[in-house]
Design a protein around this motif. Structure first.
Motif, PDB file in Angstrom:
ATOM      1  N   ILE A 118       0.824  -1.330   0.283  1.00 28.44           N
ATOM      2  CA  ILE A 118      -0.281   0.200  -0.409  1.00 28.44           C
ATOM      3  C   ILE A 118       0.816   1.706  -0.135  1.00 28.44           C
ATOM      4  N   PRO A 119       1.129   1.588  -1.103  1.00 28.41           N
ATOM      5  CA  PRO A 119       2.113   2.818  -1.514  1.00 28.41           C
ATOM      6  C   PRO A 119       1.308   4.575   0.098  1.00 28.41           C
ATOM      7  N   ARG A 120       2.295   4.916   0.432  1.00 29.63           N
ATOM      8  CA  ARG A 120       2.027   5.571   1.483  1.00 29.63           C
ATOM      9  C   ARG A 120       1.074   7.079   1.166  1.00 29.63           C
ATOM     10  N   ASP A 121       0.605   6.607   0.360  1.00 29.46           N
ATOM     11  CA  ASP A 121      -0.065   7.924   0.203  1.00 29.46           C
ATOM     12  C   ASP A 121      -1.552   7.860  -0.383  1.00 29.46           C
ATOM     13  N   HIS A 122      -1.820   6.404  -0.530  1.00 32.52           N
ATOM     14  CA  HIS A 122      -2.390   5.592  -0.477  1.00 32.52           C
ATOM     15  C   HIS A 122      -2.964   5.100   0.599  1.00 32.52           C
ATOM     16  N   LEU A 123      -1.473   5.246   1.679  1.00 30.59           N
ATOM     17  CA  LEU A 123      -2.221   4.683   2.958  1.00 30.59           C
ATOM     18  C   LEU A 123      -2.339   5.511   3.792  1.00 30.59           C
ATOM     19  N   GLU A 124      -2.426   6.949   3.726  1.00 29.45           N
ATOM     20  CA  GLU A 124      -2.498   8.377   3.688  1.00 29.45           C
ATOM     21  C   GLU A 124      -4.125   7.921   4.002  1.00 29.45           C
ATOM     22  N   ALA A 125      -4.298   8.125   2.666  1.00 28.57           N
ATOM     23  CA  ALA A 125      -6.173   8.264   1.907  1.00 28.57           C
ATOM     24  C   ALA A 125      -7.323   7.082   2.394  1.00 28.57           C
TER      25      ALA A 125
ATOM     26  N   PHE B 138      -8.791  -0.796   4.272  1.00 26.68           N
ATOM     27  CA  PHE B 138      -7.474  -2.144   3.463  1.00 26.68           C
ATOM     28  C   PHE B 138      -7.677  -3.203   3.082  1.00 26.68           C
ATOM     29  N   THR B 139      -8.696  -4.087   3.434  1.00 24.27           N
ATOM     30  CA  THR B 139      -8.848  -4.940   2.709  1.00 24.27           C
ATOM     31  C   THR B 139     -10.213  -4.146   1.478  1.00 24.27           C
ATOM     32  N   ASN B 140     -10.984  -3.404   1.304  1.00 25.38           N
ATOM     33  CA  ASN B 140     -11.257  -3.264   0.486  1.00 25.38           C
ATOM     34  C   ASN B 140     -10.448  -2.453  -0.598  1.00 25.38           C
TER      35      ASN B 140
END
Length: 188
Positions: A68-75, A123-125
């Motif tokens: 999960i890239p950092r920008d996706h994790l933040e979102a 995270f699952t989605n």
């Protein structure tokens, strides 16, 4: 970051595999094979961060950016925690000079589990959408139905949204209550 079972029968699993597995195949729980070491400067730099930013910092230690890239994790974290009834997600109430109360009940079910479950759902989605997959989530029958309906709605269309009690005869899932199963399996 790799994960292993507390019973020692599983090693080398990544976050995605652990997320979708639940318990390890050997019946143990998953845990990191190694724990990140945090310097005092790192911990000090987190002081005063909003809760959602702190969740991202801690999560990034256990979820590699390749998954999960950092920008996706933040979102994902931001979206997951946006439904809480207070903007700060958790609140500290001062009850006296030396007494404070950490309020962990501002989520949709008014329970501390909302802090983890809202992120888990997102995270699952994320992986379901990325892999163009769907999932069926089975939950314990004692979970309140309205809580599970809220939980399933957060998955959007990637998870079966019909919540069934897996122990009801008409659920179609073929599970039996433990005491009923023991009665039929016990020799006479």
């Amino acid at each position: 970051m790799r994960y292993c079972s507390t019973r020692g029968g599983v090693q080398g699993w990544d976050f995605r595999d652990v997320l979708f597995s639940g318990f390890a195949p050997d019946g143990g729980m998953f845990m990191p094979e190694t724990l990140p070491v945090l310097s005092p400067d790192t911990v000090r730099s987190w002081r005063g961060l909003p809760y959602s930013k702190l969740v991202v910092e801690v999560s990034s230690l256990f979820i590699p950016a390749q998954l999960i890239p950092r920008d996706h994790l933040e979102a994902l974290v931001s979206t997951a925690l946006s439904g809480f009834s207070v903007p700060e997600v958790v609140r500290i109430s001062r009850l006296g000079d030396s007494l404070s109360l950490l309020e962990l009940f501002h989520g949709s079910t008014l329970a501390f589990k909302d802090l983890a479950m809202t992120c888990t759902v997102h995270f699952t989605n994320y992986f379901l959408q990325k892999e163009k997959c769907r999932a069926i989530v089975l939950v314990g029958f004692e979970v309140q139905k309205h809580n599970m309906e809220d939980f399933s709605q957060r998955f959007h269309s990637d998870v079966e949204d019909s919540m069934k009690d897996p122990l009801e005869e008409d659920s179609g899932l073929g599970l039996q209550k433990t005491e009923d199963r023991l009665k039929t399996e016990r020799p006479s």
